[in-house]
Design an enzyme around this catalytic site. Structure first.
Site, PDB file in Angstrom:
ATOM      1  N   CYS A 144      -1.956  -3.586   3.233  1.00  0.00           N
ATOM      2  CA  CYS A 144      -3.025  -4.563   3.014  1.00  0.00           C
ATOM      3  C   CYS A 144      -2.635  -5.867   3.688  1.00  0.00           C
ATOM      4  O   CYS A 144      -1.460  -6.208   3.780  1.00  0.00           O
ATOM      5  CB  CYS A 144      -3.217  -4.804   1.517  1.00  0.00           C
ATOM      6  SG  CYS A 144      -3.735  -3.328   0.632  1.00  0.00           S
ATOM      7  N   HIS A 166       5.101  13.914   6.232  1.00  0.00           N
ATOM      8  CA  HIS A 166       5.037  15.364   6.046  1.00  0.00           C
ATOM      9  C   HIS A 166       5.762  16.010   7.217  1.00  0.00           C
ATOM     10  O   HIS A 166       5.495  15.672   8.378  1.00  0.00           O
ATOM     11  CB  HIS A 166       3.582  15.846   6.002  1.00  0.00           C
ATOM     12  CG  HIS A 166       2.748  15.091   5.024  1.00  0.00           C
ATOM     13  ND1 HIS A 166       2.760  15.354   3.674  1.00  0.00           N
ATOM     14  CD2 HIS A 166       1.896  14.056   5.197  1.00  0.00           C
ATOM     15  CE1 HIS A 166       1.943  14.517   3.057  1.00  0.00           C
ATOM     16  NE2 HIS A 166       1.409  13.719   3.964  1.00  0.00           N
ATOM     17  N   SER A 177       0.818  -1.207   0.000  1.00  0.00           N
ATOM     18  CA  SER A 177       0.000   0.000   0.000  1.00  0.00           C
ATOM     19  C   SER A 177       0.857   1.264   0.000  1.00  0.00           C
ATOM     20  O   SER A 177       1.389   1.612  -1.023  1.00  0.00           O
ATOM     21  CB  SER A 177      -1.040   0.035   1.121  1.00  0.00           C
ATOM     22  OG  SER A 177      -2.042   0.961   0.756  1.00  0.00           O
TER      23      SER A 177
END
Length: 137
Positions: free
Chosen positions: A96, A81, A76
């Site tokens: 997943c 950030h 995935s």
């Protein structure tokens, strides 16, 4: 009629970090953060299939600017950030679990990155995601 599945099909982990040092290379240098993320992904036993890291220009009144990075995983994604002017980092790991349980790998990846940022404070959340059963009865 559809029935929700009872088995988690994904593990979504988030961490919000505060009190991170603005001078830490991962906070402002896209390549340093990229290398750290790719190493952490590999060490966790996950497979990177793509990535993009972007460094921002300092805003007026600030000497540093943050980085946004994403690593696409076969399992995935990882998103990071940074806001060095605030000493803040957000981390997002989703894996997943359809073919194998990747929850421990996701946790290892998140733990490695959190430790690397050396935050003074942190808040973590785990969401077990499940898709509705596509079979109708």
């Amino acid at each position: 009629m559809t029935h929700p599945t009872t088995q988690p099909q994904g593990t979504h982990l988030t961490a919000d970090l505060a009190g991170c040092q603005a001078a830490h290379p991962w906070m402002t240098q896209p390549e340093a953060l990229r290398q750290a993320c790719l190493l952490a992904v590999a060490e966790a036993g996950l497979q990177a299939v793509g990535e993009r890291f972007h460094g921002f220009e300092p805003a007026q009144g600030h000497q540093t600017a943050g980085v946004t990075g994403v690593v696409l995983l076969a399992e995935s994604h990882l998103a990071v950030h940074t806001w060095p002017e605030l000493g803040v980092v957000t981390l997002d790991v989703f894996v997943c679990n359809l073919l194998s349980d990747n929850a421990a790998r996701a946790q290892q990846l998140l733990d490695r990155l959190v430790a690397g940022f050396e935050p003074e404070r942190q808040s973590r959340h785990t969401l077990l995601r499940a898709l509705p059963d596509a079979r109708s009865t």
